[in-house]
Design a protein around this motif. Structure first.
Motif, PDB file in Angstrom:
ATOM      1  N   THR A   1       0.739  -1.234  -0.001  1.00 41.32           N
ATOM      2  CA  THR A   1      -0.105  -0.011  -0.099  1.00 41.32           C
ATOM      3  C   THR A   1       0.755   1.238   0.078  1.00 41.32           C
ATOM      4  N   GLY A   2       2.080   1.083   0.421  1.00 41.03           N
ATOM      5  CA  GLY A   2       2.950   2.380   0.268  1.00 41.03           C
ATOM      6  C   GLY A   2       2.410   3.192   1.413  1.00 41.03           C
ATOM      7  N   VAL A   3       2.343   4.441   0.868  1.00 37.11           N
ATOM      8  CA  VAL A   3       2.098   5.918   1.657  1.00 37.11           C
ATOM      9  C   VAL A   3       0.467   6.003   1.343  1.00 37.11           C
ATOM     10  N   PHE A   4       0.318   6.358   0.206  1.00 38.23           N
ATOM     11  CA  PHE A   4      -0.789   6.751  -0.486  1.00 38.23           C
ATOM     12  C   PHE A   4      -2.020   5.724  -0.129  1.00 38.23           C
ATOM     13  N   GLY A   5      -1.808   4.485  -0.501  1.00 36.59           N
ATOM     14  CA  GLY A   5      -2.595   3.610  -0.436  1.00 36.59           C
ATOM     15  C   GLY A   5      -2.948   3.429   1.137  1.00 36.59           C
ATOM     16  N   LEU A   6      -1.899   3.567   2.096  1.00 34.93           N
ATOM     17  CA  LEU A   6      -2.196   3.341   3.490  1.00 34.93           C
ATOM     18  C   LEU A   6      -3.341   4.788   3.786  1.00 34.93           C
ATOM     19  N   ILE A   7      -2.657   5.981   3.282  1.00 34.22           N
ATOM     20  CA  ILE A   7      -3.688   7.137   3.947  1.00 34.22           C
ATOM     21  C   ILE A   7      -5.090   6.954   3.356  1.00 34.22           C
ATOM     22  N   ASP A   8      -5.249   6.252   2.090  1.00 36.26           N
ATOM     23  CA  ASP A   8      -6.714   5.884   1.475  1.00 36.26           C
ATOM     24  C   ASP A   8      -7.368   4.928   2.531  1.00 36.26           C
ATOM     25  N   LEU A   9      -6.394   4.059   3.141  1.00 35.66           N
ATOM     26  CA  LEU A   9      -7.167   2.944   3.900  1.00 35.66           C
ATOM     27  C   LEU A   9      -7.578   3.542   5.101  1.00 35.66           C
ATOM     28  N   VAL A  10      -6.839   4.407   5.822  1.00 34.78           N
ATOM     29  CA  VAL A  10      -7.225   4.975   7.248  1.00 34.78           C
ATOM     30  C   VAL A  10      -8.248   6.307   7.069  1.00 34.78           C
ATOM     31  N   GLY A  11      -7.959   6.938   5.856  1.00 38.89           N
ATOM     32  CA  GLY A  11      -9.024   8.026   5.749  1.00 38.89           C
ATOM     33  C   GLY A  11      -8.202   9.173   5.632  1.00 38.89           C
ATOM     34  N   VAL A  12      -8.274   9.809   4.456  1.00 39.47           N
ATOM     35  CA  VAL A  12      -7.510  11.105   4.199  1.00 39.47           C
ATOM     36  C   VAL A  12      -8.002  12.193   5.140  1.00 39.47           C
ATOM     37  N   ASP A  13      -9.122  12.167   5.635  1.00 41.16           N
ATOM     38  CA  ASP A  13      -9.848  13.219   6.597  1.00 41.16           C
ATOM     39  C   ASP A  13      -9.080  12.996   7.891  1.00 41.16           C
ATOM     40  N   LEU A  14      -8.523  11.954   8.149  1.00 42.91           N
ATOM     41  CA  LEU A  14      -7.925  11.957   9.555  1.00 42.91           C
ATOM     42  C   LEU A  14      -6.458  12.676   9.554  1.00 42.91           C
ATOM     43  N   MET A  15      -6.015  12.886   8.385  1.00 42.41           N
ATOM     44  CA  MET A  15      -4.579  13.510   8.526  1.00 42.41           C
ATOM     45  C   MET A  15      -4.653  14.883   8.965  1.00 42.41           C
ATOM     46  N   PRO A  16      -5.521  15.754   8.668  1.00 42.10           N
ATOM     47  CA  PRO A  16      -5.381  17.126   9.432  1.00 42.10           C
ATOM     48  C   PRO A  16      -5.790  16.965  10.698  1.00 42.10           C
TER      49      PRO A  16
ATOM     50  N   GLU B   1     -13.141  18.206   0.870  1.00 44.24           N
ATOM     51  CA  GLU B   1     -14.109  19.175   0.427  1.00 44.24           C
ATOM     52  C   GLU B   1     -14.909  18.441  -0.513  1.00 44.24           C
ATOM     53  N   ALA B   2     -14.146  17.645  -1.371  1.00 41.08           N
ATOM     54  CA  ALA B   2     -15.087  16.861  -2.542  1.00 41.08           C
ATOM     55  C   ALA B   2     -15.424  15.625  -2.093  1.00 41.08           C
ATOM     56  N   GLY B   3     -15.157  15.179  -0.779  1.00 41.00           N
ATOM     57  CA  GLY B   3     -15.649  13.813  -0.202  1.00 41.00           C
ATOM     58  C   GLY B   3     -14.651  12.865  -0.870  1.00 41.00           C
ATOM     59  N   ASN B   4     -13.642  13.052  -1.392  1.00 43.72           N
ATOM     60  CA  ASN B   4     -12.449  12.006  -1.686  1.00 43.72           C
ATOM     61  C   ASN B   4     -11.604  11.558  -0.410  1.00 43.72           C
ATOM     62  N   THR B   5     -12.381  11.155   0.588  1.00 46.63           N
ATOM     63  CA  THR B   5     -11.577  10.636   1.704  1.00 46.63           C
ATOM     64  C   THR B   5     -10.889   9.446   1.933  1.00 46.63           C
ATOM     65  N   GLY B   6     -10.894   8.436   0.745  1.00 47.19           N
ATOM     66  CA  GLY B   6     -10.304   7.329   0.848  1.00 47.19           C
ATOM     67  C   GLY B   6     -11.154   6.294   0.720  1.00 47.19           C
ATOM     68  N   ARG B   7     -11.032   4.993   1.061  1.00 46.98           N
ATOM     69  CA  ARG B   7     -11.861   4.058   1.014  1.00 46.98           C
ATOM     70  C   ARG B   7     -13.056   4.012   1.200  1.00 46.98           C
ATOM     71  N   LYS B   8     -13.423   4.767   2.284  1.00 45.31           N
ATOM     72  CA  LYS B   8     -14.848   4.942   3.028  1.00 45.31           C
ATOM     73  C   LYS B   8     -15.496   6.089   2.400  1.00 45.31           C
ATOM     74  N   GLY B   9     -14.706   7.106   1.493  1.00 39.42           N
ATOM     75  CA  GLY B   9     -15.513   7.949   0.725  1.00 39.42           C
ATOM     76  C   GLY B   9     -15.540   7.685  -0.876  1.00 39.42           C
ATOM     77  N   ASN B  10     -15.362   8.873  -1.607  1.00 33.47           N
ATOM     78  CA  ASN B  10     -15.473   8.595  -3.206  1.00 33.47           C
ATOM     79  C   ASN B  10     -14.080   7.992  -3.723  1.00 33.47           C
ATOM     80  N   GLY B  11     -13.294   7.528  -2.962  1.00 34.44           N
ATOM     81  CA  GLY B  11     -12.036   7.268  -3.273  1.00 34.44           C
ATOM     82  C   GLY B  11     -10.985   8.305  -2.830  1.00 34.44           C
ATOM     83  N   GLY B  12      -9.657   8.083  -2.877  1.00 38.85           N
ATOM     84  CA  GLY B  12      -8.809   9.061  -2.422  1.00 38.85           C
ATOM     85  C   GLY B  12      -7.749   9.458  -2.976  1.00 38.85           C
ATOM     86  N   PHE B  13      -6.617   9.238  -2.951  1.00 37.88           N
ATOM     87  CA  PHE B  13      -5.228   9.221  -4.087  1.00 37.88           C
ATOM     88  C   PHE B  13      -5.464   8.169  -5.075  1.00 37.88           C
ATOM     89  N   TYR B  14      -6.264   6.851  -4.823  1.00 44.03           N
ATOM     90  CA  TYR B  14      -6.595   6.216  -5.637  1.00 44.03           C
ATOM     91  C   TYR B  14      -8.156   6.295  -5.746  1.00 44.03           C
TER      92      TYR B  14
END
Length: 782
Positions: A244-259, A290-303
């Motif tokens: 998953t590397g970095v971006f796959g991991l962030i998508d997994l845990v949730g992009v919105d958690l980062m901030p 803002e666009a709802g691209n929060t990762g796997r739980k949203g509309n997708g994230g970095f992937y």
């Protein structure tokens, strides 16, 4: 719940905690409650009042977990051990609990308000802990009474709690040490956790380093103009980091958690902490949220997955523009295989790797002894919390500490004191076959093993195997007990595995008292090497294939009837031949995470090494199975024909692959020691099993199965080749023409298996299934 957990604690050989309360039925709180229930411990799950059903939040969490994949429950029956409630109507029930876990929103004010309420109802001396991931203990206990501070700790579980082995335990200066001991023992033995003692600092250990690593990786990637695919290839497998590397991991845990994590860390970190150099908000992440691209739980994230008609395709985000485009697979150059290759590579990927991993590993090294007294805790936290194969200090050893220091200087990254102190040495060294770790005091100390842990990796360091070839080995694990392990890729069976196992059986008979079947690889065995089977089929080497089938039967039956106890100690995958191996042991002592089944039908075959007969024996030995040959045969037929795989050792018991008397160990590191103890207890007076006889259902039973298969085919639930494979399976299980009044011997049952296996391996659809599985990893529906 029908589950045997060998590890018990307390003076009366019972768990240290007989009832636990979890407050907070969100994702983490509910999953913690589920995992405690997995250990057979009743749980009170409370949340706030909402809706007409005042306990709807807790009830909804339980219902949701029963639908969740991967499943928080090892067995759905464990859900019955969770009592839902709310903090208004059921707060008094907290007094009946031996441990209270708070798992609510990450706000100190709300947590403290809850603690004050809990403090009025809990029994004096009851430990209470928080599952906070970032808030220091000193903030949580500020202005709380001394009696509360004495009983308070942080127990930071990682998500998902069932599968993540790490638990960070933080104590305060006034925490009663008895609580630390009880919780450590319980979480280790009953919950299967590896406990890392962390200091009371922001983010503790794993999140402090892991979030820094992610921040540096994202910011540097944007600045370097790399793609997300390039980054995940670089900061992935070469460093022993999941794909998953970095971006796959962030998508997994949730992009919105980062901030949120970033803000929490900035609010509590020292002003001079290097984390702050990378902690500015990332504009791209704000736009994605803002666009709802929060990762796997949203509309997708970095992937993200997108659709065009009925087709699905993977897209990735452009780190500069924020636009999505078709994801293009990226592979590293063939000469880049290891971390040290990347860290010295002159191209832009090497520059990126040096910057990101240089900053990350240096940051981790600079935090000893601030966040952990030793390097061992930091390495364990990253290995188990972020699934790195090697922790930061083990990675620095791989690169070479002196070379690493020189690389840091080229990047203008301060060289940590501990790296300067180790100099040209290593952070980990073996002294007299004992692994030692470098300390901040410039000495070495042994890497500790908790009492009751026996690992093959330690056995390997102390000597050579008793027997070995390129596919397996036999080890002396002490007290007259030997351990056999398979050493092929994925621990698959080939002719060499069978040969060394056959030799091992003879050697144990003459030189040992018992045998354990075990490996510390990720998986016990993925079954037979179907690549070799396909190669033999393409060469029309049918005689060689039949010899291998017959040799497998011979060796596994020799194991079953050996004049000494045999204990299988599987973990991870035990499929096909791997499942048949454990079916032939006297006793199984399994890790709780056991995924096992007879899956041969998925590649167009049937079990050929005695699996059919052994499953019939297990079903018929269970008093819950109705009398007569048909009920047991039907259940075995359905399980094998549908290639069912258990999702846990508890489910393997319900499938009868494990007997009721077989054991389950929650902690992976304790499986071998538990299996050895079972073997030792069986030695005195051991008598091998008697050869069984089979009462088959005969022609009428086979007709019933064929009619059922035809019905499924008409409904589109069975393919043409499914009918062929299932027909052969029915032939074996029903005795192939033997009358219902006749007795079928074990030898006859084995001959039936062999004959059906050979008929199937000669068919083109079976070979197509094998080839498709090798190419895609997925079954072919032909």
């Amino acid at each position: 719940m029908d589950q045997t957990v060998n590890h018990r604690t307390g003076p009366d050989d019972s768990p240290a905690f007989s009832r636990v309360c979890v407050v907070g039925a969100g994702v983490m709180g509910a999953a913690i409650a589920a995992h405690i229930a997995n250990a057979g411990i009743p749980v009170l799950l409370l949340d706030r009042v909402e809706g007409e059903d005042r306990s709807s939040l807790a009830k909804g969490a339980i219902a949701r977990m029963l639908r969740t994949e991967p499943a928080p429950f090892m067995d759905p029956a464990a859900a019955k051990l969770i009592q839902p409630g709310n903090i208004e109507d059921n707060l008094d029930a907290v007094s009946e609990c031996d441990w209270i876990i708070e798992a609510i929103i990450e706000r100190p004010d709300l947590k403290q308000a809850l603690y004050k309420r809990l403090d009025t109802v809990r029994r004096p001396g009851t430990p209470i802990s928080s599952n906070t991931s970032t808030i220091p203990l000193v903030f949580l206990t500020a202005n709380m009474p001394e009696t509360f501070r004495r009983d308070f700790l942080i127990t930071h579980f990682f998500n998902p709690p069932r599968y993540m082995r790490l638990l960070e335990l933080v104590r305060g200066p006034e925490t009663d040490h008895a609580h630390v001991t009880r919780l450590t023992t319980f979480c280790d033995r009953n919950l299967g956790k590896t406990i890392v003692n962390a200091k009371d600092t922001p983010g503790f250990i794993a999140n402090r380093i892991g979030t820094f690593w992610m921040l540096v990786a994202v910011k540097t990637a944007i600045e370097s103009g790399l793609t997300v695919e390039q980054v995940d290839a670089v900061i992935g497998r070469p460093f022993g980091i999941p794909k998953t590397g970095v971006f796959g991991l962030i998508d997994l845990v949730g992009v919105d958690l980062m901030p949120h994590i970033n803000a929490s860390m900035k609010a509590t970190l020292p002003e001079n902490d290097r984390y702050r150099l990378f902690s500015d908000d990332i504009a791209l992440i704000g736009k994605m949220i803002e666009a709802g691209n929060t990762g796997r739980k949203g509309n997708g994230g970095f992937y993200r997955l997108n659709r065009k008609g009925s087709d699905k395709f993977k897209e990735s985000i452009d780190l500069t523009t924020g636009a999505y485009a078709l994801s293009e697979r990226f592979s590293l150059p063939s000469h880049v295989k290891r971390a040290e290759d990347l860290m010295t590579s002159p191209d832009k990927l090497g520059v990126y790797a040096r910057r990101v991993m240089g900053e990350t590993l240096a940051y981790a090294a600079s935090l000893v002894p601030e966040i952990s007294d030793d390097i061992i805790g930091i390495d364990k936290a990253m290995e188990l919390g972020f699934n790195w194969k090697k922790g930061p200090f083990a990675l620095i050893d791989q690169i070479g500490p002196s070379r690493f220091a020189a690389l840091l200087q080229t990047q203008d990254i301060p060289v940590p004191q501990i790296v300067e102190k180790v100099g040209s040495g290593k952070f980990y060294e073996y002294h007299e076959d004992v692994l030692n770790a470098f300390t901040p005091e410039e000495s070495y100390k042994p890497v500790p093993r908790a009492e009751g842990i026996l690992l093959l990796e330690d056995i390997r360091k102390r000597g050579k195997p008793v027997l070995s070839n390129k596919s397996g080995a036999l080890w002396d694990i002490g007290d007259g007990v030997a351990c056999f392990e398979i050493t092929t890729k994925m621990n698959t069976f080939d002719e060499n595995v069978l040969s060394i196992l056959e030799e091992a059986i003879g050697h144990v008979k003459n030189s040992f008292r018992a045998l354990v079947l075990h490996t510390d690889a990720d998986n016990f065995s993925a079954g037979a090497n179907i690549g070799l089977a396909l190669f033999a089929a393409n060469m029309a080497a049918w005689g060689e294939t039949q010899k291998l089938v017959q040799k497998g039967q011979k060796v596994l039956k020799a194991l079953k009837y050996a004049p000494f106890p045999v204990v299988a100690a599987p973990a991870g995958l035990a499929l096909g031949g791997g499942c048949e191996l454990i079916l032939h042991a006297d006793v199984v002592q399994a890790h709780a995470e056991l995924y096992t089944g007879l899956v041969e039908c998925g590649v167009g075959l049937i079990p050929g090494w005695g699996g059919c007969g052994e499953m019939l024996l297990r079903l018929r030995a269970d008093p819950r199975t109705p009398h007569g040959p048909i009920p047991a045969t039907r259940e075995v037929f359905e399980m094998i024909a549908m290639a069912r795989v258990s999702k846990s050792a508890a489910e393997a018991k319900r499938m009868h692959i494990l007997r009721k008397s077989d054991g389950i160990t929650m902690n992976r590191d304790r499986v071998l020691a538990d299996a050895k103890a079972r073997a030792l207890a069986m030695i005195e007076g051991y008598i091998p099993p008697e050869q069984p006889e089979f009462h088959v259902s005969g022609a009428s039973g086979r007709t019933a199965f064929i009619m059922a298969i035809d019905g499924m085919a008409k409904q589109g639930l069975a393919t043409p080749h499914d009918r062929v494979v299932s027909g052969e399976l029915a032939t074996v299980l029903t005795g192939n023409g033997h009358d219902v009044t006749e007795i079928v011997s074990e030898k006859q049952m084995m001959d039936l298996e062999s004959a059906s296996f050979m008929r199937l391996i000669r068919t083109s659809p079976t070979l197509d299934r094998i080839e498709h599985m090798l190419e895609t990893g997925k079954p072919l529906r032909n």
